[in-house]
Design a protein around this motif. Sequence first.
Motif, short mmCIF file in Angstrom:
data_model
loop_
_atom_site.label_atom_id
_atom_site.label_comp_id
_atom_site.label_asym_id
_atom_site.label_seq_id
_atom_site.Cartn_x
_atom_site.Cartn_y
_atom_site.Cartn_z
N ARG A 20 0.82 -1.20 0.00
CA ARG A 20 0.00 0.00 0.00
C ARG A 20 0.86 1.25 0.00
NH1 ARG A 20 -3.29 -0.77 5.18
NH2 ARG A 20 -1.17 -1.26 5.77
N ASP A 21 2.08 1.12 0.51
CA ASP A 21 2.91 2.30 0.61
C ASP A 21 3.84 2.37 -0.60
OD1 ASP A 21 4.31 4.47 1.31
OD2 ASP A 21 4.68 3.85 3.37
N LEU A 22 3.61 3.38 -1.45
CA LEU A 22 4.42 3.51 -2.65
C LEU A 22 5.88 3.79 -2.31
CD1 LEU A 22 2.06 5.74 -4.78
CD2 LEU A 22 2.52 3.33 -5.08
N VAL A 53 6.65 20.14 -5.52
CA VAL A 53 7.03 20.43 -4.15
C VAL A 53 6.04 19.88 -3.13
CG1 VAL A 53 8.39 22.46 -4.64
CG2 VAL A 53 5.95 22.68 -4.29
N LEU A 54 4.97 19.23 -3.61
CA LEU A 54 3.95 18.76 -2.67
C LEU A 54 4.42 17.50 -1.95
CD1 LEU A 54 0.87 19.19 -4.94
CD2 LEU A 54 1.43 20.55 -2.97
N PRO A 55 4.24 17.44 -0.64
CA PRO A 55 4.54 16.20 0.07
C PRO A 55 3.36 15.23 -0.04
CG PRO A 55 4.12 17.95 1.63
CD PRO A 55 3.90 18.52 0.26
N TRP A 56 3.56 14.12 -0.73
CA TRP A 56 2.47 13.18 -0.95
C TRP A 56 2.30 12.25 0.24
CZ3 TRP A 56 -0.40 13.36 -5.45
CH2 TRP A 56 0.08 14.25 -6.41
N GLY A 57 3.38 12.02 0.94
CA GLY A 57 3.32 11.18 2.12
C GLY A 57 4.54 11.51 2.95
N GLU A 58 4.77 10.75 4.02
CA GLU A 58 5.92 11.04 4.86
C GLU A 58 7.19 10.75 4.05
OE1 GLU A 58 5.82 9.14 8.56
OE2 GLU A 58 7.15 10.60 9.49
N GLY A 65 -0.19 7.50 3.71
CA GLY A 65 -0.39 8.94 3.69
C GLY A 65 -0.87 9.45 2.35
N TRP A 66 -0.35 8.88 1.25
CA TRP A 66 -0.72 9.43 -0.06
C TRP A 66 -2.18 9.21 -0.35
CZ3 TRP A 66 -2.30 5.91 -3.75
CH2 TRP A 66 -1.96 4.58 -3.52
N ILE A 89 -4.67 12.25 -1.22
CA ILE A 89 -5.51 12.34 -2.42
C ILE A 89 -6.97 12.47 -2.02
CG2 ILE A 89 -6.26 11.06 -4.47
CD1 ILE A 89 -3.42 10.02 -4.70
N GLY A 90 -7.36 11.79 -0.93
CA GLY A 90 -8.73 11.95 -0.44
C GLY A 90 -9.03 13.40 -0.09
N LYS A 91 -8.07 14.06 0.60
CA LYS A 91 -8.28 15.46 0.96
C LYS A 91 -8.31 16.35 -0.27
CE LYS A 91 -6.07 15.03 5.35
NZ LYS A 91 -4.84 15.27 6.08
#
Lengths: 420, 152
Positions: free
Chosen positions: A11-13, A125-130, A298-299, A303-305
């Motif tokens: 699940r974690d890319l 520059v967007l943080p997609w996950g930690e 997190g990603w 994406i949900g948000k």
Amino acid sequence: MALLARWYDVRDLGNAVAGLMDALRDAGASEGLLYVVAGLLGALGILGFVGFTSVINIWVERRLIGRIQVRKGPNRAGPWGLLQPIADAIKLIQKEALTPKLADSAVFTLAPIVIFVPAILAFAVLPWGEGMVLADLNVGVLYILALGSTSAIMVFMAGYASNNKYALMGSMRVIAMLISYEIPTVLALLGVVAFAGTMSLSGIVAFQETHWSWLIFFQPLAFLIFLFGASAELNRSPADIAEAESEIIAGYHIEYSGMKFGLFYAVELVNVMAVSAIIATLFLGGWWTFGLNEFVPGWMLFIGKVYAVYFIFIWFRGTLPRFRIDQLMAFAWKFLLPLSLVNVLLVAVEVFIWTEYEISAGIVLPIFAVVNFVLAGVLIAGWARVMTRNYERFPRRARLVSEIDVPLPAQSGSAARAEA
Amino acid sequence: MLSALTVGAAGMVIVVRNLLHALLFLILSFVGVAGLYITLSADFIAVVQVLIYAGAIAVLMIFSVMLTPLSDRDNAEGLLRLPALVLSGLVATGIAFVAIETDWQVTSESSFENTSVAIGEALLSPFVLPFEIASVLLVAAMIGAIVLVRED
């Protein structure tokens, strides 16, 4: 093979990428090669996301607006009309891309291509996950603002090169609107940056994580200003005066046909996603969701948000009527600008209190949240009451416009001159 | 490559006859300068370069081009050709002289530091007076513009 030897949470890319990096490092690749591979992977991921969402969002947006306006929306091609974007794309590619005879053909062709550059660069520059961020610039917020300010030039290129007065009018409207709305949005983001104390987007997410709260709770006024300002900068209803069909036909892309028009259409969708992602990062905690990110990658939350914010934009578009251009300008300069200035002052005072008296964040932040919420409500309601003219909601009898004591904005100059 | 882009675009600004094309090449040249700043690890300056020059100044110039008659026709000859040539030649020789005469010191390879914090502190502690003077000047200019365009 080293890549498959260990078990990764699929699940974690980030794990898959880290595994690939480890495998490459074991195979003896140099740091430079690893850097290039990581950059290419990130760019591919972002391009894939942008491409996929801009196709699927055509369907999402048309269906949702259809639902809002009590009609069906596209429902013929494929199940629930899901294949409609593909059918649209095939139609657009087939069509001939005309260039007007007197158009400035080089600029005319270049404009829809270069307009894509800032739209896609914003995702970098967007943080997609930690730790999932392609370029963790420490001036991330400024970088996004800089990209947003350049899009006026591309629109102007399109409008000027078309050699059409409606196109030129549309592009001049875009420029006037972008200049006006840039100021409140920049000031709103200044409040966020001053509160978080960093301009890096992942730094702002980290701030929200350490203080166990989203910035929307401390900066409700900035959130609203940025939301309205961004929806104006995006050229969408209710602020789509640049391409108002009933006024200037289609604005700056009136002369574009075929895939060149398709590019303008797609870049609008990409821009909406970019702005939604920025709002989700700055105000809604990015990938961090009150500990839920321990269980869900997190990603996915991010994406949900993004889609939650995108839904607000679709909602705006489906329900609000179009502003007149003077109303739009007045809204930026008379309403959003003073409120954003007050917000910056408020944040400055709060940060000063916080750092100067060294109060712990646990005590001071809830107080700030409550104060800011109350002040935001009071300011918006009070300023709206001061600025709007009184109108009768239910007039008793029909009256001529000239009987109303407040002159319409378009008349004010000539009326004043006639009196003098 | 960035330098070639910057200088080439700047050259095209002079060569191109259409004022709007010249403006677009000028923007390209600004972006090239921003790229040069990035290679010098001045990320804040680079972003501000794009924000102010490629964003704001370019829009200002677009407005001035739109208010210029015959902006897309042949803009070849002008009375000021000779003085302009002399002046720009003098400026170019001056810059070249300084660039050659200066004893350039190459610093050791440093990591990508956070320049924005340092710039912010410098702007508000030692250079606060020039900063305030600039902001007062801008406010005066803004009020002047509003007074000029008032209808009544």
